[in-house]
Design an enzyme around this catalytic site. Sequence first.
Site, mmCIF file in Angstrom:
data_model
loop_
_atom_site.group_PDB
_atom_site.id
_atom_site.type_symbol
_atom_site.label_atom_id
_atom_site.label_comp_id
_atom_site.label_asym_id
_atom_site.label_seq_id
_atom_site.Cartn_x
_atom_site.Cartn_y
_atom_site.Cartn_z
ATOM 1 N N THR A 291 -40.652 -71.086 -77.500
ATOM 2 C CA THR A 291 -39.576 -71.889 -78.095
ATOM 3 C C THR A 291 -38.422 -71.016 -78.593
ATOM 4 O OG1 THR A 291 -40.499 -71.803 -80.326
ATOM 5 C CG2 THR A 291 -41.262 -73.597 -78.899
ATOM 6 N N CYS A 292 -37.312 -71.674 -78.887
ATOM 7 C CA CYS A 292 -36.123 -70.964 -79.352
ATOM 8 C C CYS A 292 -36.112 -70.838 -80.867
ATOM 9 C CB CYS A 292 -34.870 -71.697 -78.900
ATOM 10 S SG CYS A 292 -34.743 -71.720 -77.124
ATOM 11 N N ASP A 293 -37.260 -70.566 -81.442
ATOM 12 C CA ASP A 293 -37.340 -70.337 -82.884
ATOM 13 C C ASP A 293 -37.864 -68.928 -83.068
ATOM 14 O OD1 ASP A 293 -38.329 -70.166 -85.584
ATOM 15 O OD2 ASP A 293 -38.166 -72.351 -85.672
#
Length: 377
Positions: A324-326
Amino acid sequence: MTTQRIRDFLATRRPDGPCLVVDLDVISDNFHAFRHAMPDSAIYYAVKANPAPEVLKLLAGLGSNFDCASVAEIEMALEAGATAARISYGNTIKKERDVARAHALGVSLFAVDSHEEVEKISRAAPGARVFCRVLTDGEGAEWPLSRKFGCVPQMAVDVLVYAHQLGLQSYGVSFHVGSQMIKVDAWDSALADAKRVFVQLAKQGIHLQMVNMGGGFPTKYLRDVPSAEAYGKSIYQALRTHFGNQIPQTIIEPGRGMVGNAGVIKAEVVLISKKSDNDDARWVFLDIGKFGGLAETMDEAIRYPIRTERDGDEMEPCVIAGPTCDSADVLYEKNLYPLPISLTIGDEVLIEGTGAYTTTYSAVAFNGFEPLKAYVI
Ligand SMILES: *Cc1c(COP(=O)(O)O)cnc(C)c1O
């Protein structure tokens, strides 16, 4: 561990995308191991560890009771074939209307750790049995449960006296030594506290009957853990030490220890890269991360065994991260994780010991990634 049944399932079904496969035979073995190790304790499976209907049905059939934390979990346990008499509403934080719904469903055993909660139960489930949770220090637990649940033993005395005054049945004391507890003697000091509460209440004419010794029984991840047998022996010793020959009814609530080693997550390597030409550690990105079900890698607390098809090859320490983009979605970085140098984009990896606390921790659609699929076989 990846059982032959799980291997065969993955080889023949070839499910696409990350998924958890749970082998019911392993859960059945775990149930019998607990039964054998602690024959005098009633087993209340902690539903939150893995509430798959097949898992609950298996355990209901084997004679398990259920520790539920919400009305939804109570309904799942009932659906699986448990009667209300086999269900404990073990969360100390409940809405009064949920207590009323549980009461209407026939549940009559409730956890408390405050006067305020006792008042709710006396109104919404008059006459019910209550047990009071006491704090423990969590020392030795790899996933400690902090100070959120329980009160100090002296307050537990007051809470149980109050429950008695409000017409409830003051039934016992509970505690949880902390999850993934690797010290077999961790129950000793909590049982000493429980005994003190029993004694204080007896002085006031209230005779408690039960000690709920919670969960905490570990799953084998990278390091070996003691057997259920070893926990059983140590706990029995502690009960004898503190309660002599007047050992009360006891309950255990295994979650992780019941289902953890029954599950394996199949995942895929999406990218392997470096942050600079002279970076020592390669970054290995999988198609599952903290938000796909591996939340217990938080602070790198739980280190899952990860198997690849190239495990015989030379290894090197890697960072492992999710898709994910976290930026929090990094599984292991402070303590690098050894993986084969030959590992390649597109390879499958098996993350073992993932039967507990994975599907329930998976986000619904963060970044559009589907929630973790589960197959129970
Ligand atoms: C979560 C929980 C358990 C299960 O704990 P494990 O460490 O997974 O065995 C047992 N009892 C209560 C009250 C819980 O909240």
